[in-house]
Write an enzyme that holds these catalytic residues in place. Structure first.
Site, mmCIF file in Angstrom:
data_model
loop_
_atom_site.group_PDB
_atom_site.id
_atom_site.type_symbol
_atom_site.label_atom_id
_atom_site.label_comp_id
_atom_site.label_asym_id
_atom_site.label_seq_id
_atom_site.Cartn_x
_atom_site.Cartn_y
_atom_site.Cartn_z
ATOM 1 N N ARG A 26 0.821 -1.221 0.000
ATOM 2 C CA ARG A 26 0.000 0.000 0.000
ATOM 3 C C ARG A 26 0.857 1.276 0.000
ATOM 4 N NH1 ARG A 26 -5.492 -0.842 2.133
ATOM 5 N NH2 ARG A 26 -6.147 -2.637 0.938
ATOM 6 N N ARG A 30 -3.130 6.839 1.108
ATOM 7 C CA ARG A 30 -3.629 8.050 1.751
ATOM 8 C C ARG A 30 -2.639 8.785 2.637
ATOM 9 N NH1 ARG A 30 -8.747 4.599 3.527
ATOM 10 N NH2 ARG A 30 -7.050 3.123 3.382
ATOM 11 N N ASP A 76 -6.936 -2.845 -7.275
ATOM 12 C CA ASP A 76 -7.467 -3.520 -6.092
ATOM 13 C C ASP A 76 -7.776 -4.968 -6.425
ATOM 14 O OD1 ASP A 76 -8.463 -2.638 -3.224
ATOM 15 O OD2 ASP A 76 -9.837 -4.167 -3.955
ATOM 16 N N TYR A 152 -15.055 -11.779 0.313
ATOM 17 C CA TYR A 152 -15.746 -10.519 -0.011
ATOM 18 C C TYR A 152 -16.934 -10.770 -0.936
ATOM 19 C CZ TYR A 152 -11.838 -8.069 2.127
ATOM 20 O OH TYR A 152 -10.907 -7.613 3.031
HETATM 21 O O1 CP3 Z 1 -0.198 -2.021 -2.354
HETATM 22 C C1 CP3 Z 1 -0.514 -1.119 -3.148
HETATM 23 O O2 CP3 Z 1 -0.149 0.069 -3.016
HETATM 24 C C2 CP3 Z 1 -1.278 -1.498 -4.417
HETATM 25 C C3 CP3 Z 1 -2.658 -1.282 -4.427
HETATM 26 C C4 CP3 Z 1 -3.567 -2.134 -3.555
HETATM 27 C C5 CP3 Z 1 -4.755 -1.617 -2.978
HETATM 28 N N1 CP3 Z 1 -5.427 -2.666 -2.411
HETATM 29 C C6 CP3 Z 1 -5.189 -0.219 -3.027
HETATM 30 C C7 CP3 Z 1 -6.234 0.239 -2.099
HETATM 31 C C8 CP3 Z 1 -3.505 -3.498 -3.241
HETATM 32 C C9 CP3 Z 1 -2.413 -4.514 -3.552
HETATM 33 C C10 CP3 Z 1 -4.697 -3.823 -2.532
HETATM 34 C C11 CP3 Z 1 -5.010 -5.189 -2.081
HETATM 35 C C12 CP3 Z 1 -6.255 -5.414 -1.337
HETATM 36 N N2 CP3 Z 1 -7.469 -4.798 -1.494
HETATM 37 C C13 CP3 Z 1 -6.404 -6.426 -0.358
HETATM 38 C C14 CP3 Z 1 -5.329 -7.403 0.052
HETATM 39 C C15 CP3 Z 1 -4.310 -6.793 0.957
HETATM 40 C C16 CP3 Z 1 -4.829 -6.371 2.302
HETATM 41 O O3 CP3 Z 1 -4.804 -5.155 2.548
HETATM 42 O O4 CP3 Z 1 -5.239 -7.228 3.087
HETATM 43 C C17 CP3 Z 1 -7.720 -6.357 0.114
HETATM 44 C C18 CP3 Z 1 -8.312 -7.224 1.174
HETATM 45 C C19 CP3 Z 1 -8.395 -5.334 -0.628
HETATM 46 C C20 CP3 Z 1 -9.825 -4.908 -0.555
HETATM 47 C C21 CP3 Z 1 -9.925 -3.533 -0.048
HETATM 48 N N3 CP3 Z 1 -9.624 -2.421 -0.790
HETATM 49 C C22 CP3 Z 1 -10.337 -3.109 1.241
HETATM 50 C C23 CP3 Z 1 -10.752 -4.030 2.368
HETATM 51 C C24 CP3 Z 1 -10.275 -1.726 1.236
HETATM 52 C C25 CP3 Z 1 -10.730 -0.801 2.341
HETATM 53 C C26 CP3 Z 1 -9.699 -0.695 3.412
HETATM 54 C C27 CP3 Z 1 -8.923 0.575 3.258
HETATM 55 O O5 CP3 Z 1 -7.712 0.555 3.454
HETATM 56 O O6 CP3 Z 1 -9.568 1.624 2.979
HETATM 57 C C28 CP3 Z 1 -9.787 -1.300 -0.025
HETATM 58 C C29 CP3 Z 1 -9.525 0.085 -0.459
HETATM 59 C C30 CP3 Z 1 -8.160 0.412 -0.963
HETATM 60 N N4 CP3 Z 1 -7.403 -0.396 -1.782
HETATM 61 C C31 CP3 Z 1 -7.448 1.626 -0.741
HETATM 62 C C32 CP3 Z 1 -6.250 1.529 -1.453
HETATM 63 C C33 CP3 Z 1 -5.170 2.574 -1.576
HETATM 64 C C34 CP3 Z 1 -7.941 2.803 0.052
HETATM 65 C C35 CP3 Z 1 -9.058 3.465 -0.692
HETATM 66 C C36 CP3 Z 1 -8.972 4.980 -0.823
HETATM 67 O O7 CP3 Z 1 -7.924 5.565 -1.173
HETATM 68 O O8 CP3 Z 1 -10.021 5.590 -0.627
#
Ligand code: CP3
Length: 343
Positions: A26, A30, A76, A152
């Site tokens: 990540r 943010r 994602d 999910y």
């Molecule tokens: O690592 C990176 O920078 C690459 C991008 C990436 C994102 N999500 C961007 C993201 C990757 C590799 C993921 C993987 C992901 N997404 C997983 C597996 C890894 C983990 O964290 O367990 C899962 C379970 C998801 C599903 C997901 N996406 C959730 C549960 C959420 C909400 C939680 C949160 O952090 O807000 C997201 C949103 C998300 N995916 C964000 C980002 C940068 C935040 C959203 C935003 O900017 O508004």
């Protein structure tokens, strides 16, 4: 002749580096003001994922700012169910929402194959990032592992205990197996398309692997992951594949042997002596700094970085976190971390 491959790929090939390569899960996100700016322009999170210009920009931001050894595609794991026809949206401050697929009728509505039109902008992003990255920065693509994606798809959202998916595989294992099968096939296509476009390595995120007992771990984590590894290798024999069965702990050696991944991610909680002797002896490892320690910073962070390097520095190792970076992590702490890892 000197090996000019990016140091990250040399580690994944088993080489022991004097200083471990580093990137952070990540790392585009943010905690960066420049990310928040593009995110606001895009309007929503999915709009960001599906806009090649914006997604390329945020993928490159942490490379420009910190010079990480690898960039990870901004996207994602849930775009795969989206491309299989499941409705997906993100609620600000809460996370993903999907229309749950908990019964045979709903599962029947899920497509056999991913809709390439949905994911075309993602592959366009891959090409743009590849063209813009410095030659010594590796490029990582990814997908979610079938078990984690299924949790999910079945619940329609994140759950504390993955209860709805567990309930489904207990009540109707055949139906659940069909769902897993769809995700396996879609994930192979998705990873192969990213590799066609120029990513150097792919990571399979199984964030909820730790919630499965041993038998279920074999069936719903290891077996489908092995199918993905085989499906990717059939088209890209040299692709580096990193598995990340987060929380699998003592089951990780079986996972590495049975799936054939090239390298494995380690969660924060793993016992370091176990990891060094039982896992790093099998495959290069990546991890496992506590994201909360990075947020806290200070001498404790530096002590932990030293301890991790001492434990894992004699074998193939990529420095990373045990889970994604927290949104309120100070940028100065990331800078200190990189300096400490490269010192
Ligand atoms: O690592 C990176 O920078 C690459 C991008 C990436 C994102 N999500 C961007 C993201 C990757 C590799 C993921 C993987 C992901 N997404 C997983 C597996 C890894 C983990 O964290 O367990 C899962 C379970 C998801 C599903 C997901 N996406 C959730 C549960 C959420 C909400 C939680 C949160 O952090 O807000 C997201 C949103 C998300 N995916 C964000 C980002 C940068 C935040 C959203 C935003 O900017 O508004």
């Amino acid at each position: 002749m000197a090996n000019e491959d990016p140091v990250f790929l040399r580690s994944l090939s088993g080489e022991v580096m004097a200083r471990p390569p580093i990137w952070l899960m990540r790392q585009a996100g943010r905690y960066l003001p420049e990310y928040r700016e593009v995110r606001a322009k895009a309007g929503g999170f999915l709009e960001l994922c599906y806009n090649p210009a914006f997604a390329t920009e945020v993928t490159l931001q942490p490379i420009r700012r910190f010079g990480f050894d690898a960039a990870i595609l901004f996207c994602d794991i849930l775009v795969v169910p989206h491309a299989l026809g499941q409705k997906l949206w993100f609620v600000q401050g809460e996370g993903p929402r999907l229309e749950p697929v908990g019964d045979a009728k709903r599962l029947g509505e899920i497509h056999e194959e991913i809709d390439q039109d949905v994911l075309a902008p993602v592959y366009e992003t891959v090409g743009k990032v590849k063209a813009a990255l410095p030659g010594n920065t590796a490029f990582v693509g990814f997908c979610g592992a079938p078990w984690t994606v299924a949790t999910y798809m079945v619940a329609g959202r994140g759950t504390p205990d993955q209860g709805p998916a567990k309930e489904l595989f207990t009540r109707d294992p055949e139906l659940f197996a069909r769902l897993i099968d769809r995700i396996v096939m879609a994930s192979i296509a998705h990873l192969n398309a990213q590799l066609d476009g120029g990513v150097d390595a792919v990571q399979i995120f199984d964030s909820w692997a730790g919630s499965l007992g041993e038998d279920d771990f074999m069936r719903w984590c290891i077996a489908p992951t092995k199918r993905i590894v085989d499906g990717v290798r059939a088209r890209h024999p040299k692709a580096k594949i990193i598995g990340f069965p987060r929380g699998a702990g003592r089951l990780i050696p079986s996972y590495v042997k049975a799936t054939g991944v090239d390298a494995v991610g380690l969660e924060t909680d793993i016992d370091r002596e176990f990891a060094r002797t039982q896992i790093q002896s099998l495959a290069p490892i990546q991890g496992h700094l506590d994201p909360q320690l990075l947020r806290a910073g200070g001498t404790e962070l530096e002590r932990e970085v030293d301890a991790i390097r001492t434990s894992f520095g004699a074998g193939p190792f990529v420095f990373n976190l045990g889970h994604g970076i927290l949104p309120d992590t100070p940028i100065a702490h990331v800078e200190r971390l990189i300096a400490a890892v490269r010192s």
